[in-house]
Design a protein around this motif. Sequence first.
Motif, PDB file in Angstrom:
ATOM      1  N   GLY A  25       0.781  -1.228   0.000  1.00 32.04           N
ATOM      2  CA  GLY A  25       0.000   0.000   0.000  1.00 32.04           C
ATOM      3  C   GLY A  25       0.817   1.284   0.000  1.00 32.04           C
ATOM      4  N   PRO A  26       1.770   1.451   0.907  1.00 32.95           N
ATOM      5  CA  PRO A  26       2.548   2.704   0.912  1.00 32.95           C
ATOM      6  C   PRO A  26       3.336   2.935  -0.375  1.00 32.95           C
ATOM      7  CG  PRO A  26       2.824   1.542   2.981  1.00 32.95           C
ATOM      8  CD  PRO A  26       2.082   0.614   2.064  1.00 32.95           C
ATOM      9  N   PHE A  27       3.822   1.875  -0.984  1.00 38.84           N
ATOM     10  CA  PHE A  27       4.578   2.031  -2.224  1.00 38.84           C
ATOM     11  C   PHE A  27       3.680   2.506  -3.360  1.00 38.84           C
ATOM     12  CE2 PHE A  27       6.889  -1.221   0.197  1.00 38.84           C
ATOM     13  CZ  PHE A  27       8.099  -0.559   0.334  1.00 38.84           C
ATOM     14  N   LEU A  28       2.509   1.895  -3.487  1.00 40.06           N
ATOM     15  CA  LEU A  28       1.582   2.319  -4.533  1.00 40.06           C
ATOM     16  C   LEU A  28       1.043   3.711  -4.244  1.00 40.06           C
ATOM     17  CD1 LEU A  28      -0.340  -1.011  -5.153  1.00 40.06           C
ATOM     18  CD2 LEU A  28       1.339   0.080  -6.629  1.00 40.06           C
ATOM     19  N   GLY A  29       0.772   4.009  -2.979  1.00 37.00           N
ATOM     20  CA  GLY A  29       0.307   5.340  -2.618  1.00 37.00           C
ATOM     21  C   GLY A  29       1.338   6.406  -2.938  1.00 37.00           C
ATOM     22  N   GLY A  30       2.600   6.095  -2.662  1.00 32.26           N
ATOM     23  CA  GLY A  30       3.669   7.025  -3.007  1.00 32.26           C
ATOM     24  C   GLY A  30       3.752   7.276  -4.496  1.00 32.26           C
ATOM     25  N   TYR A  31       3.571   6.232  -5.271  1.00 33.80           N
ATOM     26  CA  TYR A  31       3.585   6.394  -6.732  1.00 33.80           C
ATOM     27  C   TYR A  31       2.463   7.309  -7.181  1.00 33.80           C
ATOM     28  CZ  TYR A  31       2.391   5.447 -11.538  1.00 33.80           C
ATOM     29  OH  TYR A  31       2.056   5.595 -12.846  1.00 33.80           O
ATOM     30  N   PHE A  32       1.266   7.075  -6.682  1.00 36.55           N
ATOM     31  CA  PHE A  32       0.124   7.862  -7.127  1.00 36.55           C
ATOM     32  C   PHE A  32       0.235   9.329  -6.718  1.00 36.55           C
ATOM     33  CE2 PHE A  32      -2.160   3.670  -7.180  1.00 36.55           C
ATOM     34  CZ  PHE A  32      -2.218   3.604  -8.565  1.00 36.55           C
ATOM     35  N   ILE A  33       0.969   9.625  -5.662  1.00 34.48           N
ATOM     36  CA  ILE A  33       1.159  11.019  -5.250  1.00 34.48           C
ATOM     37  C   ILE A  33       2.343  11.636  -5.985  1.00 34.48           C
ATOM     38  CG2 ILE A  33       1.832  12.476  -3.301  1.00 34.48           C
ATOM     39  CD1 ILE A  33       0.188  10.553  -1.524  1.00 34.48           C
ATOM     40  N   LEU A  34       3.454  10.921  -6.048  1.00 31.66           N
ATOM     41  CA  LEU A  34       4.672  11.486  -6.624  1.00 31.66           C
ATOM     42  C   LEU A  34       4.589  11.709  -8.122  1.00 31.66           C
ATOM     43  CD1 LEU A  34       7.461   9.637  -4.653  1.00 31.66           C
ATOM     44  CD2 LEU A  34       6.764  12.007  -4.454  1.00 31.66           C
ATOM     45  N   ILE A  35       3.807  10.924  -8.830  1.00 25.79           N
ATOM     46  CA  ILE A  35       3.753  11.075 -10.277  1.00 25.79           C
ATOM     47  C   ILE A  35       3.257  12.462 -10.665  1.00 25.79           C
ATOM     48  CG2 ILE A  35       1.444  10.091 -10.602  1.00 25.79           C
ATOM     49  CD1 ILE A  35       4.452   9.462 -12.867  1.00 25.79           C
ATOM     50  N   PHE A  36       2.313  13.015  -9.895  1.00 28.04           N
ATOM     51  CA  PHE A  36       1.822  14.355 -10.191  1.00 28.04           C
ATOM     52  C   PHE A  36       2.821  15.421  -9.766  1.00 28.04           C
ATOM     53  CE2 PHE A  36      -2.070  11.833 -10.044  1.00 28.04           C
ATOM     54  CZ  PHE A  36      -2.618  12.185 -11.265  1.00 28.04           C
ATOM     55  N   ALA A  37       3.534  15.194  -8.692  1.00 27.91           N
ATOM     56  CA  ALA A  37       4.550  16.148  -8.253  1.00 27.91           C
ATOM     57  C   ALA A  37       5.710  16.199  -9.245  1.00 27.91           C
ATOM     58  CB  ALA A  37       5.051  15.763  -6.869  1.00 27.91           C
ATOM     59  N   LEU A  38       6.083  15.069  -9.790  1.00 29.62           N
ATOM     60  CA  LEU A  38       7.192  15.030 -10.740  1.00 29.62           C
ATOM     61  C   LEU A  38       6.817  15.602 -12.097  1.00 29.62           C
ATOM     62  CD1 LEU A  38       8.704  11.553  -9.866  1.00 29.62           C
ATOM     63  CD2 LEU A  38       9.657  13.797  -9.371  1.00 29.62           C
ATOM     64  N   MET A  39       5.525  15.626 -12.415  1.00 29.37           N
ATOM     65  CA  MET A  39       5.104  16.153 -13.709  1.00 29.37           C
ATOM     66  C   MET A  39       5.505  17.628 -13.849  1.00 29.37           C
ATOM     67  SD  MET A  39       3.787  15.326 -16.558  1.00 29.37           S
ATOM     68  CE  MET A  39       2.990  13.797 -16.183  1.00 29.37           C
ATOM     69  N   GLY A  40       5.425  18.392 -12.775  1.00 26.17           N
ATOM     70  CA  GLY A  40       5.869  19.791 -12.822  1.00 26.17           C
ATOM     71  C   GLY A  40       7.342  19.914 -13.115  1.00 26.17           C
ATOM     72  N   GLU A  41       8.136  19.017 -12.559  1.00 20.99           N
ATOM     73  CA  GLU A  41       9.576  19.021 -12.834  1.00 20.99           C
ATOM     74  C   GLU A  41       9.863  18.700 -14.299  1.00 20.99           C
ATOM     75  OE1 GLU A  41      11.946  19.972 -10.702  1.00 20.99           O
ATOM     76  OE2 GLU A  41      10.321  20.403  -9.284  1.00 20.99           O
ATOM     77  N   VAL A  42       9.093  17.805 -14.865  1.00 22.98           N
ATOM     78  CA  VAL A  42       9.260  17.450 -16.277  1.00 22.98           C
ATOM     79  C   VAL A  42       8.973  18.665 -17.157  1.00 22.98           C
ATOM     80  CG1 VAL A  42       8.307  16.059 -18.161  1.00 22.98           C
ATOM     81  CG2 VAL A  42       8.781  15.009 -15.951  1.00 22.98           C
ATOM     82  N   VAL A  43       7.900  19.380 -16.841  1.00 20.84           N
ATOM     83  CA  VAL A  43       7.540  20.571 -17.611  1.00 20.84           C
ATOM     84  C   VAL A  43       8.626  21.633 -17.495  1.00 20.84           C
ATOM     85  CG1 VAL A  43       5.879  22.461 -17.776  1.00 20.84           C
ATOM     86  CG2 VAL A  43       5.072  20.115 -17.461  1.00 20.84           C
ATOM     87  N   ASP A  44       9.143  21.842 -16.284  1.00 23.36           N
ATOM     88  CA  ASP A  44      10.205  22.837 -16.098  1.00 23.36           C
ATOM     89  C   ASP A  44      11.481  22.454 -16.848  1.00 23.36           C
ATOM     90  OD1 ASP A  44       8.532  24.335 -14.523  1.00 23.36           O
ATOM     91  OD2 ASP A  44       9.326  23.549 -12.624  1.00 23.36           O
ATOM     92  N   GLU A  45      11.840  21.183 -16.812  1.00 26.79           N
ATOM     93  CA  GLU A  45      13.038  20.724 -17.526  1.00 26.79           C
ATOM     94  C   GLU A  45      12.861  20.871 -19.034  1.00 26.79           C
ATOM     95  OE1 GLU A  45      16.867  19.178 -18.147  1.00 26.79           O
ATOM     96  OE2 GLU A  45      15.904  20.078 -16.407  1.00 26.79           O
ATOM     97  N   ASP A  46      11.662  20.586 -19.523  1.00 21.78           N
ATOM     98  CA  ASP A  46      11.403  20.743 -20.949  1.00 21.78           C
ATOM     99  C   ASP A  46      11.495  22.211 -21.353  1.00 21.78           C
ATOM    100  OD1 ASP A  46      10.545  19.612 -23.556  1.00 21.78           O
ATOM    101  OD2 ASP A  46       8.813  20.932 -23.201  1.00 21.78           O
ATOM    102  N   GLU A  47      11.019  23.106 -20.494  1.00 16.76           N
ATOM    103  CA  GLU A  47      11.129  24.536 -20.797  1.00 16.76           C
ATOM    104  C   GLU A  47      12.592  24.956 -20.839  1.00 16.76           C
ATOM    105  OE1 GLU A  47       9.754  28.920 -19.171  1.00 16.76           O
ATOM    106  OE2 GLU A  47       9.838  27.223 -17.781  1.00 16.76           O
ATOM    107  N   ARG A  48      13.394  24.426 -19.935  1.00 15.40           N
ATOM    108  CA  ARG A  48      14.810  24.750 -19.921  1.00 15.40           C
ATOM    109  C   ARG A  48      15.495  24.291 -21.211  1.00 15.40           C
ATOM    110  NH1 ARG A  48      19.576  22.754 -19.063  1.00 15.40           N
ATOM    111  NH2 ARG A  48      18.945  20.645 -18.595  1.00 15.40           N
ATOM    112  N   LEU A  49      15.074  23.129 -21.724  1.00 12.51           N
ATOM    113  CA  LEU A  49      15.700  22.585 -22.929  1.00 12.51           C
ATOM    114  C   LEU A  49      15.184  23.220 -24.213  1.00 12.51           C
ATOM    115  CD1 LEU A  49      15.756  18.798 -21.990  1.00 12.51           C
ATOM    116  CD2 LEU A  49      17.698  20.372 -22.062  1.00 12.51           C
ATOM    117  N   THR A  50      13.882  23.498 -24.268  1.00 15.36           N
ATOM    118  CA  THR A  50      13.278  23.964 -25.519  1.00 15.36           C
ATOM    119  C   THR A  50      12.887  25.438 -25.517  1.00 15.36           C
ATOM    120  OG1 THR A  50      11.034  23.387 -24.843  1.00 15.36           O
ATOM    121  CG2 THR A  50      12.332  21.663 -25.934  1.00 15.36           C
TER     122      THR A  50
END
Length: 118
Positions: A25-50
Motif C-alpha cells: 500500500g505505501p509504495f503504490l500510494g507514493g507512486y500515485f502522489i509522486l507522479i503528479f509532483a514530478l510532472m511539474g519538474e518534467v515541464v520545467d526541464e522541458d522549458e529549460r531545454l526547448t
Amino acid sequence: GLAVVAAGLFGVQGLWTLVLTAWLGPFLGGYFILIFALMGEVVDEDERLTGLRQEARYFGTFSLAAGVGPAVAALILPWFYVFGYTVAESLGVRLVFLAAAVLAVLGVGLCLGSGSAD
C-alpha cells in the motif's frame, strides 16, 4: 488488487494476503502522489531545454494515458480468462503479466523513438 493477485499466484491465503496488501500500500500510494509532483519538474526541464512551456501537452498526454489504459485493460483482460484464472489453471494470469511486460517495452520504445528528448 495487485497484491491479492500476487498472493493467489504464489498460493498465499488468509492473513498473509492482508499482510502483503498492507505492505504494498505505501509504495503504490507514493507512486500515485509522486507522479503528479514530478510532472511539474518534467515541464520545467522541458522549458529549460526547448524554451517553450508545454504543460497542456504533458498533462493532457498523461491524463489520456491514465484514462485509456484502464479502459483498454478492461477490454483485453477477459480474453485471458479463456486460458484459466485459477490456481490449478493459471496460464491466463501468467499471460496477463507477459502481455503487460510486452506493452511496457513497446511503450518505452515509443517514447524513446518519439524524438522529444532531443
